[in-house]
Design a protein around this motif. Structure first.
Motif, short mmCIF file in Angstrom:
data_model
loop_
_atom_site.label_atom_id
_atom_site.label_comp_id
_atom_site.label_asym_id
_atom_site.label_seq_id
_atom_site.Cartn_x
_atom_site.Cartn_y
_atom_site.Cartn_z
N VAL B 230 32.90 31.50 53.12
CA VAL B 230 33.63 33.07 52.80
C VAL B 230 32.05 33.99 53.02
O VAL B 230 31.55 33.41 52.39
N PRO B 231 32.07 35.12 53.88
CA PRO B 231 31.02 35.38 53.80
C PRO B 231 30.39 36.05 52.06
O PRO B 231 30.74 37.02 52.13
N GLU B 233 29.58 39.15 52.39
CA GLU B 233 29.95 40.37 52.16
C GLU B 233 31.27 40.36 51.52
O GLU B 233 31.11 42.09 51.02
N GLN B 234 31.84 39.79 52.00
CA GLN B 234 33.32 40.22 50.91
C GLN B 234 33.82 39.64 49.40
O GLN B 234 34.39 39.27 48.85
N VAL B 235 32.48 39.23 49.33
CA VAL B 235 32.97 38.12 47.97
C VAL B 235 33.06 39.51 46.75
O VAL B 235 33.45 38.85 46.68
N GLU B 236 31.76 40.57 46.95
CA GLU B 236 32.24 41.07 46.56
C GLU B 236 33.63 42.07 45.82
O GLU B 236 34.67 42.20 44.41
N LYS B 237 34.34 41.69 46.77
CA LYS B 237 35.64 42.44 47.09
C LYS B 237 36.87 40.74 46.40
O LYS B 237 38.05 41.25 46.24
N MET B 238 36.51 39.77 45.92
CA MET B 238 37.06 38.81 45.54
C MET B 238 37.41 38.70 44.03
O MET B 238 36.28 38.60 43.54
N GLU B 242 38.96 33.42 42.80
CA GLU B 242 39.27 33.26 44.63
C GLU B 242 38.45 32.15 44.50
O GLU B 242 38.56 32.18 45.93
N LEU B 243 37.32 32.64 44.48
CA LEU B 243 35.82 32.06 45.18
C LEU B 243 36.15 30.38 44.47
O LEU B 243 34.76 30.08 44.84
N LYS B 246 34.61 27.31 47.00
CA LYS B 246 34.32 28.48 48.22
C LYS B 246 32.90 28.39 48.10
O LYS B 246 32.33 27.91 47.68
N ILE B 248 29.85 30.27 49.92
CA ILE B 248 29.19 30.78 49.89
C ILE B 248 28.38 31.48 51.04
O ILE B 248 27.09 30.50 51.31
#
Lengths: 379, 275
Positions: B230-231, B233-238, B242-243, B246, B248
């Motif tokens: 998961v990039p 940059e996308q972590v904040e939205k998750m 969900e993480l 994963k 990062i």
């Protein structure tokens, strides 16, 4: 202030050790605070930047000796200083320095163990740790100063031996010698012998063999030197299974020191080859010996001594010579018989070897106690 | 003019590499040497490589035609500290595994970042002690069976790039062997930067943990990395849920700060040890 000026000073042992190192050319120090060695780090931290060197306090003793090894391969003469507990933590890297032929100096200012023990008190319990602390077959060079003057002189000698033989050298001091203040004479630089590691010629490639002590390049000099603590051939290439490569390397590493015991092992003697009662001692304990011997002689007992300035390699021939004439050899030490067995072994049954041990509270063996032991043995 | 074809061989000694088939180390080696080549280094003479114990520590020692110091387990960063302080002009690079860098050597990793020691640390994270046969590591995912956690790992893995950020690193990133292009670019960037720089490469060990996790081959593991990545940059939205599980990837920090060498120089007025 740059290099210390020749002359007479009133110094603490640890201060003399630091100045000795600087005089020998040490320009890198890494250490971790520990009683009773911290003053060496403090003095180096103040002094090294004044002469273009670096001193750094690392996060622990393993990091300290690691940084010293890195600095040595980068071309600097380097040192660390610690006491028993920190010395234990450094042992793995001391073996690495031995295996990779990395010149460096490790000062162990002994305190009273085991473990935290009596941390501020004097002990001599690291005799065997200094010899056998790291695993595997190895030789050790261990020097034992018994005065502030020798904290200076033997530190210079330690660097010279480290550079000459490309090996770690240990200074086995003790809390008494390190913390006391005494008069010391700093000779002029012309009077002091300084030995530097042999550097390779431009086209050389074998830095780990063929010669007893091979030349040592520094990193960044274009030699592409592979340094490894794994068994390696003359060019530094790893051989993890070949029996001959291991045998050849480790036997050379040991013999390059063992073949030069006479040159490395320094002793101070008095009537050692013609006495009835002999004493073998080192470090703080040895300071009680001359007075006890003198008093014994006044009472008609022919006594003599060997004082070890080098403990390892052990000057066994000297002890054997003493044992040929002496009836009894006394081994006083602030531990529970560590040097004793070595003296017993070296005396080959020719003389009776008697221990004199005392531990606790930093109490030293007094000349009176030693005299009583001499008289007891003589009668 | 014929464009020069990159050959990894010009940087390598003519020795047989010891790594298992499918090992992720090949990707890291290739990415690093490609980066070096792209930056115009004809050889590795301005580099010093320090490594510890573990498969990853064999990347530079003795295979790179370079100065390499293959130290004891966990102490590559202290040795690199000594080298860099004495020779600040050299590019000091540390290669190590997760056990070496954030297991036994963790304290040195944190302190080197705190000091802003001017080195690049590349940590190959295979999530296991591979050389010793597949024991649990401080990076092993929760629940994974290893030889010393036969009922599944009951500890959570360490997040090394985040730790590096907190400790003060100038650069911190994580990639996987499924991201060779990003990894190479990251190495190129960091070799031009100053300060403490850290790159974690999540890498496959098909021989030990791969087999135990049920992967048939190295390719399956690399595919798994790609799927799990998961990039940052996308972590904040998750959501945290969900993480879970994963990986990062991306750059966690990039900043400029005075280095240890510069701080010493400004205090002591020196750069290089005399004689």
């Amino acid at each position: 202030m740059k290099m210390v000026k020749p002359g007479v000073y009133f110094w603490q042992g640890n201060e003399a050790c630091a100045e000795g190192a600087i005089t020998a050319g040490c320009r890198f120090f890494a250490g971790y605070p520990i009683t009773p060695a911290s003053e060496i780090a403090e003095h180096m931290a103040k002094r090294l930047p004044q002469i273009g060197g670096i001193a750094i306090q690392m996060e622990d003793e393993m990091a300290s000796i690691g940084a010293v090894i890195g600095a040595s391969w980068a071309g600097a003469k380097a040192m660390t200083a610690t006491s028993g507990p920190g010395f234990s933590l450094m042992q793995e890297s001391i073996g690495y320095a031995f295996m990779t032929e990395t010149p460096c100096v490790v000062v162990d200012v002994q305190r009273l163990g085991p473990s935290t023990g009596q941390a501020t008190k004097c002990g001599q319990g690291d005799v065997m740790q200094s010899r056998w602390g790291t695993h595997g077959d190895h030789a050790a060079i261990v020097l034992a100063p018994n005065s502030v003057q020798e904290m200076f002189d033997l530190t210079i000698k330690a660097f010279n031996l480290a550079e000459k033989y490309r090996t770690p050298v240990i200074i086995l001091a003790d809390a008494t010698i390190a913390h006391m203040r005494e008069k010391i004479t700093v000779p002029s630089l012309e009077e002091i012998e300084i030995i530097n590691r042999k550097k390779p010629e431009a086209d050389e490639k074998a830095f780990f063999g063929f010669e007893e002590v091979p030349p040592m390049p520094a990193v960044g000099e274009g030699f592409n030197v592979p340094v490894t603590g794994s068994t390696h051939n003359e060019y530094g290439i790893r051989f993890t299974a070949d029996p001959m490569v291991h045998r050849k390397l480790v036997e050379r590493l040991n013999s390059k020191i063992e073949n030069h015991v006479e040159e490395i092992a320094e002793v101070e003697t008095y009537n050692f080859d013609d006495c009835k009662i002999g004493i073998v001692s080192f470090g703080c304990t040895s300071r009680a010996v001359p007075e006890a011997v003198e008093e014994a002689e006044k009472r008609g007992v022919k006594a003599g001594y060997i004082r070890l300035k080098t403990i390892w390699p052990f000057p066994e021939k000297k002890v054997e010579i003493m044992a040929e004439k002496a009836e009894t050899i006394i081994v006083p030490e602030i531990n529970l018989k560590q040097l004793f067995y070595e003296v017993e072994r070296a005396s080959k049954g020719l003389a009776k070897v008697v221990p004199l041990n005392k531990i606790g509270g930093g109490e030293l063996i007094t000349p009176e106690e030693l005299l009583n032991k001499i008289l007891e043995a003589a009668n | 003019m014929v464009e020069e074809i990159f050959s990894i061989r010009k940087y390598l000694r003519n020795l047989k590499l010891p790594f298992c088939p499918g090992c992720g180390i090949f990707t890291v080696m290739n990415s690093f040497l490609r980066a070096v080549h792209n930056l115009g280094f004809e050889n590795l003479k301005s580099f010093v490589f320090c490594s510890g114990i573990g498969c990853s520590s064999w990347i530079s020692s003795p295979y790179f035609i370079a100065d390499s110091i293959h130290t004891i387990h966990g102490r590559s960063i202290p040795v690199a500290t000594g080298v860099k302080l004495v020779r600040p002009d050299l590019n000091v690079v540390v290669f190590g595994g997760d056990g070496d860098i954030v297991g036994i050597g963790l304290s040195h990793f944190i302190h080197a970042a705190r000091r802003n020691l001017d080195i690049l640390v590349i940590m190959i994270n295979n999530m296991v002690y591979g050389m010793t046969g597949g024991q649990v590591a401080p990076t092993t995912p929760f629940g994974v069976k290893t030889t010393t956690t036969p009922y599944g790992a009951f500890e959570h893995p360490i997040d090394a790039p985040k730790l590096a950020v907190t400790a003060g690193a100038c650069y911190s990133a994580r990639w996987t062997t499924a991201h060779p292009k990003e990894l190479r670019e990251s190495i190129e960037k960091t070799l031009r930067m100053k300060g403490f720089r850290f790159i974690e490469v999540v890498s496959q060990c098909p021989t030990t943990i791969g087999r135990r996790m049920g992967f048939k081959n190295a390719g399956e593991m690399v595919k798994w990395f790609k799927e799990k990545a998961v990039p940052v940059e996308q972590v904040e939205k998750m959501a945290e849920k969900e993480l879970e599980g994963k990986i990062i990837v991306g750059e966690f920090v990039e900043r400029e700060k005075p280095t240890l060498t510069e701080n010493i120089q400004s205090r002591m007025g020196r750069l290089r040890i005399e004689g």
